[in-house]
Motif scaffolding. Sequence first.
Motif, PDB file in Angstrom:
ATOM      1  N   VAL A 176      -0.703  -5.202 -13.353  1.00 33.05           N
ATOM      2  CA  VAL A 176      -0.252  -4.983 -11.976  1.00 33.05           C
ATOM      3  C   VAL A 176       0.719  -3.804 -11.921  1.00 33.05           C
ATOM      4  O   VAL A 176       0.611  -2.921 -11.064  1.00 33.05           O
ATOM      5  CB  VAL A 176       0.416  -6.257 -11.416  1.00 33.05           C
ATOM      6  CG1 VAL A 176       1.023  -5.981 -10.037  1.00 33.05           C
ATOM      7  CG2 VAL A 176      -0.592  -7.404 -11.331  1.00 33.05           C
ATOM      8  N   LYS A 177       1.649  -3.776 -12.863  1.00 34.44           N
ATOM      9  CA  LYS A 177       2.669  -2.728 -12.849  1.00 34.44           C
ATOM     10  C   LYS A 177       2.122  -1.391 -13.317  1.00 34.44           C
ATOM     11  O   LYS A 177       2.587  -0.335 -12.874  1.00 34.44           O
ATOM     12  CB  LYS A 177       3.856  -3.167 -13.704  1.00 34.44           C
ATOM     13  CG  LYS A 177       4.597  -4.339 -13.077  1.00 34.44           C
ATOM     14  CD  LYS A 177       5.811  -4.759 -13.868  1.00 34.44           C
ATOM     15  CE  LYS A 177       6.526  -5.914 -13.175  1.00 34.44           C
ATOM     16  NZ  LYS A 177       7.752  -6.342 -13.899  1.00 34.44           N
ATOM     17  N   ARG A 178       1.123  -1.402 -14.196  1.00 31.62           N
ATOM     18  CA  ARG A 178       0.496  -0.147 -14.597  1.00 31.62           C
ATOM     19  C   ARG A 178      -0.231   0.486 -13.415  1.00 31.62           C
ATOM     20  O   ARG A 178      -0.240   1.721 -13.263  1.00 31.62           O
ATOM     21  CB  ARG A 178      -0.486  -0.390 -15.740  1.00 31.62           C
ATOM     22  CG  ARG A 178       0.114  -0.547 -17.117  1.00 31.62           C
ATOM     23  CD  ARG A 178       0.741   0.733 -17.635  1.00 31.62           C
ATOM     24  NE  ARG A 178       2.161   0.842 -17.318  1.00 31.62           N
ATOM     25  CZ  ARG A 178       2.884   1.921 -17.435  1.00 31.62           C
ATOM     26  NH1 ARG A 178       2.333   3.042 -17.859  1.00 31.62           N
ATOM     27  NH2 ARG A 178       4.154   1.931 -17.125  1.00 31.62           N
ATOM     28  N   ALA A 179      -0.864  -0.338 -12.587  1.00 31.72           N
ATOM     29  CA  ALA A 179      -1.550   0.192 -11.404  1.00 31.72           C
ATOM     30  C   ALA A 179      -0.536   0.795 -10.440  1.00 31.72           C
ATOM     31  O   ALA A 179      -0.763   1.869  -9.866  1.00 31.72           O
ATOM     32  CB  ALA A 179      -2.345  -0.918 -10.722  1.00 31.72           C
ATOM     33  N   TRP A 180       0.587   0.094 -10.264  1.00 26.12           N
ATOM     34  CA  TRP A 180       1.631   0.606  -9.370  1.00 26.12           C
ATOM     35  C   TRP A 180       2.271   1.873  -9.930  1.00 26.12           C
ATOM     36  O   TRP A 180       2.346   2.897  -9.253  1.00 26.12           O
ATOM     37  CB  TRP A 180       2.702  -0.473  -9.161  1.00 26.12           C
ATOM     38  CG  TRP A 180       3.966   0.074  -8.583  1.00 26.12           C
ATOM     39  CD1 TRP A 180       4.169   0.498  -7.295  1.00 26.12           C
ATOM     40  CD2 TRP A 180       5.196   0.305  -9.278  1.00 26.12           C
ATOM     41  NE1 TRP A 180       5.453   0.969  -7.151  1.00 26.12           N
ATOM     42  CE2 TRP A 180       6.109   0.862  -8.350  1.00 26.12           C
ATOM     43  CE3 TRP A 180       5.619   0.085 -10.594  1.00 26.12           C
ATOM     44  CZ2 TRP A 180       7.405   1.206  -8.696  1.00 26.12           C
ATOM     45  CZ3 TRP A 180       6.919   0.419 -10.939  1.00 26.12           C
ATOM     46  CH2 TRP A 180       7.794   0.971 -10.002  1.00 26.12           C
ATOM     47  N   PHE A 181       2.692   1.819 -11.192  1.00 29.90           N
ATOM     48  CA  PHE A 181       3.425   2.925 -11.779  1.00 29.90           C
ATOM     49  C   PHE A 181       2.525   4.137 -12.036  1.00 29.90           C
ATOM     50  O   PHE A 181       2.940   5.277 -11.854  1.00 29.90           O
ATOM     51  CB  PHE A 181       4.082   2.475 -13.092  1.00 29.90           C
ATOM     52  CG  PHE A 181       4.977   3.499 -13.712  1.00 29.90           C
ATOM     53  CD1 PHE A 181       6.218   3.783 -13.160  1.00 29.90           C
ATOM     54  CD2 PHE A 181       4.590   4.203 -14.844  1.00 29.90           C
ATOM     55  CE1 PHE A 181       7.046   4.730 -13.727  1.00 29.90           C
ATOM     56  CE2 PHE A 181       5.408   5.149 -15.421  1.00 29.90           C
ATOM     57  CZ  PHE A 181       6.645   5.411 -14.858  1.00 29.90           C
ATOM     58  N   GLY A 182       1.275   3.890 -12.447  1.00 31.60           N
ATOM     59  CA  GLY A 182       0.411   4.987 -12.848  1.00 31.60           C
ATOM     60  C   GLY A 182      -0.405   5.614 -11.739  1.00 31.60           C
ATOM     61  O   GLY A 182      -0.714   6.803 -11.792  1.00 31.60           O
TER      62      GLY A 182
END
Length: 296
Positions: free
Chosen positions: A250-256
């Motif tokens: 979830v956070k990789r999608a947001w951050f990346g």
Amino acid sequence: MNLLAIFQQFPDQEACIEHLEKIRFQKGAYCPHCGSVKVARKCDGGRVGRWNCHDCKGSFNVLSGSIFEKTRTPLQKWFMAIGLMVNAKKSLSSYQLARDLDLTHQTALTMQHKIRAEMASKQGMVKLQGVVEADETYIGGKPRKGNRRDNDKPGGSAPRGRGTRKIPLIGAVERGGKVVTQVAHDLTGKGIMEFIRKHVELDGTLLITDEYKAYNAVRKNVVHAVINHSEQYVDGYTHTNTIEGFWSLVKRAWFGSHHHYSEKYIPLFAAETAWKYNMRKFKGLAFNIFVEGCFR
């Protein structure tokens, strides 16, 4: 199905409509408005795939009532957008989709939100059982050292974890199975128990959480094991590494890819990651599963 396969299998609008009709009308054509089977294909010049209903006297096509209804974007581009999204593990920005498919940014963004909304509609169908891990996480801006603009308090560091002002998500995952997640409007015992009741089959389930006291509310309804992260992260079979691995996606999608989520749309972004996680075992079939799910 990759992008090249989609382009070859669906070269034009007619091929796309024919495919959707095979899916939706596999037991016979019917009217999406009234459900009548007294329908006939309409001869209407260049308008492909139109039908008439002899009961409600309405006109429809296979797209009626679906995410494709009344779209002016060619279905081939819709299919390619779906293919790109379901195969992008860390998601895909609307600007990138617009560039890849020669769309305006607003068109690409609207298509993505409709695709994510369809993914989100499947969340309520997921019921977890067995060994289930539950946890919560927080999505939002990362504090920058020495930059007061990103701090919650002037001159201080932004609070982390449950003291933050970021948007909270709660999730549960079945070991080796599916995951569910949603925005957590209530992280008290009552709110957590409501989430668990909705998505977890209580009988025959072992629920594993961290030491957050609000999870104690579930003990009267389900077998509950706790891993105390202040002491250790794994105790034999007791850990929350699976759900924490999902949070990393979830956070990789947001951050990346996305960099910012508004509170209004974060349920859709989270649902996209959850849907793709749940399809991870169906390699090459995610596109077909999604398209078929649009009519079920």
